[in-house]
Motif scaffolding. Structure first.
Motif: not given
Length: 129
Positions: A57-67, A85-87, A115-122, A124-126
């Motif tokens: 599964a992935s978390l993605s931005d509004a354009l569908g780019e996974p972070f 993975r945080l690409p 996990f939320f902190a990790l997702a926030d970091r990912a 921001q990197a995107l």
């Protein structure tokens, strides 16, 4: 890996998926199923007994780019784990299930807050890419 340990890993995976869904809802991003387990896809008439069909599964931005991408080992793997993975941040973590601790990365428990902190970091990197 014994049956009980394997069962606990897949239950922890379901919990991680719920964290991903909660993060997506709270932050206004997209939770997307990327892949099902092979033994679900090819089960034919056999019963399916894992607690979810989602293997990746992935978390993605509004354009569908996974972070953030998350996957769990299929049932046939010898050493089972959950990978995160945080690409854009060039981070790849492995989480294992430990009795009494739940999911751990190295020796650090993987909590919902972490996990939320990790997702926030990912995320921001995107945004910086």
């Amino acid at each position: 890996m014994g049956y009980e340990h394997e069962k606990a890993l897949y239950e922890a995976w379901v919990e991680l998926l719920s964290w991903m869904r909660a993060y997506a809802k709270e932050k206004g991003v997209r939770f997307e199923k990327e892949a099902d387990f092979p033994d679900f896809i090819y089960r034919m008439e056999r019963p399916y007994d894992l607690p979810t069909t989602i293997m990746t599964a992935s978390l993605s931005d509004a354009l569908g780019e996974p972070f953030l991408l998350a996957e769990v080992s299929p049932r046939h793997a010898q050493l089972k784990r959950i990978g995160l993975r945080l690409p854009r941040a060039h981070i790849h973590l492995h989480a294992h299930y430990e009795p009494g601790k739940g999911l751990v990365t190295g020796r650090i428990p993987l909590t919902k807050e972490r996990f939320f902190a990790l997702a926030d970091r990912a995320r921001q990197a995107l945004a910086l890419a």
